[in-house]
Design a protein around this motif. Structure first.
Motif, PDB file in Angstrom:
ATOM      1  N   PRO A 164       0.810  -1.227   0.000  1.00  0.00           N
ATOM      2  CA  PRO A 164       0.000   0.000   0.000  1.00  0.00           C
ATOM      3  C   PRO A 164       0.838   1.269   0.000  1.00  0.00           C
ATOM      4  CG  PRO A 164      -0.211  -1.194   2.090  1.00  0.00           C
ATOM      5  CD  PRO A 164       0.480  -2.108   1.144  1.00  0.00           C
ATOM      6  N   THR A 165       1.984   1.222   0.672  1.00  0.00           N
ATOM      7  CA  THR A 165       2.859   2.403   0.677  1.00  0.00           C
ATOM      8  C   THR A 165       3.383   2.685  -0.720  1.00  0.00           C
ATOM      9  OG1 THR A 165       3.498   1.971   2.968  1.00  0.00           O
ATOM     10  CG2 THR A 165       4.929   3.416   1.699  1.00  0.00           C
ATOM     11  N   ILE A 166       3.749   1.636  -1.461  1.00  0.00           N
ATOM     12  CA  ILE A 166       4.203   1.825  -2.841  1.00  0.00           C
ATOM     13  C   ILE A 166       3.102   2.485  -3.674  1.00  0.00           C
ATOM     14  CG2 ILE A 166       4.729   0.587  -4.986  1.00  0.00           C
ATOM     15  CD1 ILE A 166       6.427  -1.328  -3.334  1.00  0.00           C
ATOM     16  N   ALA A 167       1.869   2.024  -3.510  1.00  0.00           N
ATOM     17  CA  ALA A 167       0.763   2.605  -4.276  1.00  0.00           C
ATOM     18  C   ALA A 167       0.604   4.089  -3.957  1.00  0.00           C
ATOM     19  CB  ALA A 167      -0.530   1.851  -3.971  1.00  0.00           C
ATOM     20  N   MET A 168       0.645   4.437  -2.689  1.00  0.00           N
ATOM     21  CA  MET A 168       0.391   5.817  -2.291  1.00  0.00           C
ATOM     22  C   MET A 168       1.560   6.737  -2.621  1.00  0.00           C
ATOM     23  SD  MET A 168      -1.554   4.787   1.263  1.00  0.00           S
ATOM     24  CE  MET A 168      -2.434   6.277   1.642  1.00  0.00           C
ATOM     25  N   LEU A 169       2.784   6.254  -2.430  1.00  0.00           N
ATOM     26  CA  LEU A 169       3.946   7.066  -2.796  1.00  0.00           C
ATOM     27  C   LEU A 169       4.042   7.249  -4.307  1.00  0.00           C
ATOM     28  CD1 LEU A 169       6.749   5.763  -0.377  1.00  0.00           C
ATOM     29  CD2 LEU A 169       5.321   7.815  -0.149  1.00  0.00           C
ATOM     30  N   SER A 170       3.632   6.244  -5.070  1.00  0.00           N
ATOM     31  CA  SER A 170       3.642   6.370  -6.532  1.00  0.00           C
ATOM     32  C   SER A 170       2.660   7.438  -6.979  1.00  0.00           C
ATOM     33  CB  SER A 170       3.292   5.023  -7.178  1.00  0.00           C
ATOM     34  OG  SER A 170       4.283   4.054  -6.910  1.00  0.00           O
ATOM     35  N   ALA A 171       1.497   7.479  -6.342  1.00  0.00           N
ATOM     36  CA  ALA A 171       0.521   8.525  -6.674  1.00  0.00           C
ATOM     37  C   ALA A 171       1.083   9.908  -6.360  1.00  0.00           C
ATOM     38  CB  ALA A 171      -0.773   8.283  -5.899  1.00  0.00           C
ATOM     39  N   GLU A 172       1.709  10.043  -5.207  1.00  0.00           N
ATOM     40  CA  GLU A 172       2.293  11.333  -4.834  1.00  0.00           C
ATOM     41  C   GLU A 172       3.401  11.752  -5.802  1.00  0.00           C
ATOM     42  OE1 GLU A 172       1.659  11.535   0.006  1.00  0.00           O
ATOM     43  OE2 GLU A 172       3.550  10.760  -0.780  1.00  0.00           O
ATOM     44  N   ALA A 173       4.154  10.784  -6.290  1.00  0.00           N
ATOM     45  CA  ALA A 173       5.300  11.085  -7.148  1.00  0.00           C
ATOM     46  C   ALA A 173       4.883  11.643  -8.502  1.00  0.00           C
ATOM     47  CB  ALA A 173       6.155   9.834  -7.348  1.00  0.00           C
ATOM     48  N   VAL A 174       3.632  11.428  -8.899  1.00  0.00           N
ATOM     49  CA  VAL A 174       3.167  11.984 -10.172  1.00  0.00           C
ATOM     50  C   VAL A 174       2.249  13.189  -9.951  1.00  0.00           C
ATOM     51  CG1 VAL A 174       3.444   9.829 -11.438  1.00  0.00           C
ATOM     52  CG2 VAL A 174       1.247  10.311 -10.316  1.00  0.00           C
ATOM     53  N   ALA A 226       1.748   0.498 -10.450  1.00  0.00           N
ATOM     54  CA  ALA A 226       0.993   0.891 -11.646  1.00  0.00           C
ATOM     55  C   ALA A 226      -0.335   1.541 -11.274  1.00  0.00           C
ATOM     56  CB  ALA A 226       0.760  -0.337 -12.537  1.00  0.00           C
ATOM     57  N   ALA A 227      -1.057   0.938 -10.337  1.00  0.00           N
ATOM     58  CA  ALA A 227      -2.337   1.510  -9.904  1.00  0.00           C
ATOM     59  C   ALA A 227      -2.114   2.865  -9.243  1.00  0.00           C
ATOM     60  CB  ALA A 227      -3.044   0.554  -8.950  1.00  0.00           C
ATOM     61  N   GLY A 228      -1.010   2.999  -8.511  1.00  0.00           N
ATOM     62  CA  GLY A 228      -0.716   4.259  -7.850  1.00  0.00           C
ATOM     63  C   GLY A 228      -0.536   5.401  -8.823  1.00  0.00           C
ATOM     64  N   VAL A 229       0.283   5.193  -9.850  1.00  0.00           N
ATOM     65  CA  VAL A 229       0.491   6.289 -10.812  1.00  0.00           C
ATOM     66  C   VAL A 229      -0.761   6.531 -11.645  1.00  0.00           C
ATOM     67  CG1 VAL A 229       3.003   6.018 -10.909  1.00  0.00           C
ATOM     68  CG2 VAL A 229       1.574   4.757 -12.541  1.00  0.00           C
ATOM     69  N   ALA A 230      -1.513   5.444 -11.937  1.00  0.00           N
ATOM     70  CA  ALA A 230      -2.744   5.618 -12.718  1.00  0.00           C
ATOM     71  C   ALA A 230      -3.756   6.455 -11.954  1.00  0.00           C
ATOM     72  CB  ALA A 230      -3.329   4.256 -13.076  1.00  0.00           C
ATOM     73  N   LEU A 231      -3.960   6.141 -10.680  1.00  0.00           N
ATOM     74  CA  LEU A 231      -4.931   6.884  -9.881  1.00  0.00           C
ATOM     75  C   LEU A 231      -4.393   8.254  -9.477  1.00  0.00           C
ATOM     76  CD1 LEU A 231      -6.301   4.009  -7.609  1.00  0.00           C
ATOM     77  CD2 LEU A 231      -7.355   4.993  -9.656  1.00  0.00           C
ATOM     78  N   GLY A 232      -3.070   8.408  -9.491  1.00  0.00           N
ATOM     79  CA  GLY A 232      -2.473   9.696  -9.162  1.00  0.00           C
ATOM     80  C   GLY A 232      -2.491  10.681 -10.310  1.00  0.00           C
ATOM     81  N   GLY A 233      -2.870  10.209 -11.501  1.00  0.00           N
ATOM     82  CA  GLY A 233      -3.001  11.128 -12.632  1.00  0.00           C
ATOM     83  C   GLY A 233      -2.043  10.915 -13.774  1.00  0.00           C
ATOM     84  N   ALA A 234      -1.263   9.843 -13.758  1.00  0.00           N
ATOM     85  CA  ALA A 234      -0.315   9.585 -14.848  1.00  0.00           C
ATOM     86  C   ALA A 234      -0.445   8.153 -15.348  1.00  0.00           C
ATOM     87  CB  ALA A 234       1.110   9.861 -14.386  1.00  0.00           C
ATOM     88  N   PRO A 235      -1.598   7.798 -15.924  1.00  0.00           N
ATOM     89  CA  PRO A 235      -1.794   6.419 -16.394  1.00  0.00           C
ATOM     90  C   PRO A 235      -0.818   6.007 -17.485  1.00  0.00           C
ATOM     91  CG  PRO A 235      -3.554   7.851 -17.201  1.00  0.00           C
ATOM     92  CD  PRO A 235      -2.791   8.636 -16.185  1.00  0.00           C
ATOM     93  N   GLU A 236      -0.220   6.989 -18.183  1.00  0.00           N
ATOM     94  CA  GLU A 236       0.734   6.661 -19.243  1.00  0.00           C
ATOM     95  C   GLU A 236       2.020   6.031 -18.693  1.00  0.00           C
ATOM     96  OE1 GLU A 236       1.701  10.811 -17.831  1.00  0.00           O
ATOM     97  OE2 GLU A 236      -0.128   9.657 -18.275  1.00  0.00           O
ATOM     98  N   LEU A 237       2.251   6.156 -17.401  1.00  0.00           N
ATOM     99  CA  LEU A 237       3.441   5.560 -16.778  1.00  0.00           C
ATOM    100  C   LEU A 237       3.164   4.183 -16.176  1.00  0.00           C
ATOM    101  CD1 LEU A 237       4.905   8.656 -14.866  1.00  0.00           C
ATOM    102  CD2 LEU A 237       5.622   7.742 -17.092  1.00  0.00           C
ATOM    103  N   ALA A 238       1.917   3.759 -16.190  1.00  0.00           N
ATOM    104  CA  ALA A 238       1.535   2.558 -15.457  1.00  0.00           C
ATOM    105  C   ALA A 238       2.244   1.307 -15.964  1.00  0.00           C
ATOM    106  CB  ALA A 238       0.020   2.373 -15.505  1.00  0.00           C
ATOM    107  N   ASP A 239       2.356   1.151 -17.276  1.00  0.00           N
ATOM    108  CA  ASP A 239       3.006  -0.058 -17.808  1.00  0.00           C
ATOM    109  C   ASP A 239       4.471  -0.127 -17.401  1.00  0.00           C
ATOM    110  OD1 ASP A 239       0.662  -0.892 -18.968  1.00  0.00           O
ATOM    111  OD2 ASP A 239       1.231  -0.380 -21.017  1.00  0.00           O
ATOM    112  N   ARG A 240       5.155   1.008 -17.421  1.00  0.00           N
ATOM    113  CA  ARG A 240       6.561   1.014 -17.006  1.00  0.00           C
ATOM    114  C   ARG A 240       6.704   0.650 -15.528  1.00  0.00           C
ATOM    115  NH1 ARG A 240      10.290   3.957 -19.578  1.00  0.00           N
ATOM    116  NH2 ARG A 240      11.710   2.600 -18.399  1.00  0.00           N
TER     117      ARG A 240
END
Length: 339
Positions: free
Chosen positions: A65-75, A199-213
């Motif tokens: 869960p921390t990875i998901a939330m930090l990924s969202a913040e990072a974008v 992937a879900a973190g960046v997608a929900l954070g606003g950068a779905p184009e980065l999710a596959d990477r």
């Protein structure tokens, strides 16, 4: 490349900050279960003892869960924007542990009885299924995130199936398990859910184009994480890890340190092959096997391979999320941990 930094994830840091957000949401999700199931789920998640009394022990690291939330913040998003993904991946993780401990016959988890040991196999299976159902419900209305959770579930089952099938294959010969097969297993069994979190973190954070990477980075991180787990299973301190040591050797699990040791052609590798072919039954033979794995170079090779996969994941992280210092520290600490 040696990225060693034991216990790099500081208590009270990013993990604890995210935990304060996702744990109340986890409790809200679990409250929807039948009271009997909710009680077992609370035990599995470290919130209570087997009798339902509040428990303040080790409830897990909260890494996914921390990875998901930090990924969202990072974008540029907020941690809250990925909260449902954080809850979903932690629920799936708890589901997988409930089933894994049954499959592996592990009686201990986080310094106390495993869920199945405390309540029985049937109730533990049912609790795992309930946690999985809750997880799916969290993201059912968010297809940009659910796509990766669904993929992770398939990867997890495929990887676990491969891991179990490896146990029935010989240590040497034309049907031996290869390191390439091992890495594919680990990428699925362990990396899929890490990839889904990122992937879900960046997608929900606003950068779905980065999710596959980020999905691929998570799978690489999973290989490194699994290798670290394999090493702890042979050389870890059970008082620190909360799990029995040498259980993988006794069960003939094809872990990376053992496979790497057997790939050598020195006397220690040959002696190890002889010990393994005879079966590792008691603690004395398990200690002998562990010593031979190290003497044959398995421990050093595993450490080097974990570092390579971690470096690959961090390269993607640095490219896609250059300002994600907390996330980078977390990933490094995952692979260089003592528990």
């Amino acid at each position: 490349m040696n990225l060693s930094h034991p216990d790099a994830v500081p208590p009270g840091g990013a993990v604890e900050r995210c935990r304060r957000l996702f744990e109340p949401a986890m409790r809200e999700a679990v409250s929807a279960l039948h009271p009997w199931g909710a009680r077992m789920a609370a035990f599995a998640l470290g919130w209570s003892d087997a009798d339902g009394r509040p428990y303040n022990g080790d409830g897990g690291k909260g890494v996914r869960p921390t990875i998901a939330m930090l990924s969202a913040e990072a974008v540029g998003g907020t941690a809250e924007s990925a909260l449902q993904a954080a809850v979903a991946v932690e629920l799936v993780h708890a589901f997988s542990l409930a089933h894994d401990d049954i499959i592996d016959h592990d009686e201990r988890r986080r310094h106390r009885e495993a869920l199945w040991k405390a309540y029985g196999v049937g109730p533990a299976l049912l609790t795992g299924d309930a946690l999985l159902a809750l997880a799916v419900g969290r993201l059912a209305a968010r297809p940009e995130a659910m796509t990766y959770l669904s993929a992770a579930l398939l990867e997890l089952v495929h990887g676990q199936s491969a891991d179990m099938a490896f146990e029935n294959r010989p240590w040497s010969g034309p049907h031996e398990v290869t390191i390439a097969e091992y890495t594919e297993m680990a990428a699925g069994k362990t990396g899929g859910l890490l990839g889904a979190a990122a992937a879900a973190g960046v997608a929900l954070g606003g950068a779905p184009e980065l999710a596959d990477r980020m999905w691929e980075a998570g799978r690489d991180l999973g290989v490194a994480f699994q290798i670290a787990d394999d090493m702890l299973g042979i050389w870890g301190d059970p008082h620190v890890t909360g799990k029995p040591v040498h259980n993988d050797l006794r069960r003939e699990k094809k872990t990376l340190p053992v496979l790497a040791a057997l790939a050598g052609d020195g006397p220690a590798a040959r002696e190890l092959a002889a010990v393994l072919s005879s079966g590792v039954a008691g603690e004395e033979s398990a200690r002998q096997a562990a010593r031979l794995v190290e003497e044959a170079g398995g421990r050093a090779a595993a450490r080097a391979m974990a570092d390579r996969y971690l470096a690959s994941a961090l390269e993607v992280l640095d490219e896609c999320l250059p300002n994600a210092a907390d996330l980078r520290t977390l990933c490094t600490g995952l692979v260089n941990r003592t528990r």
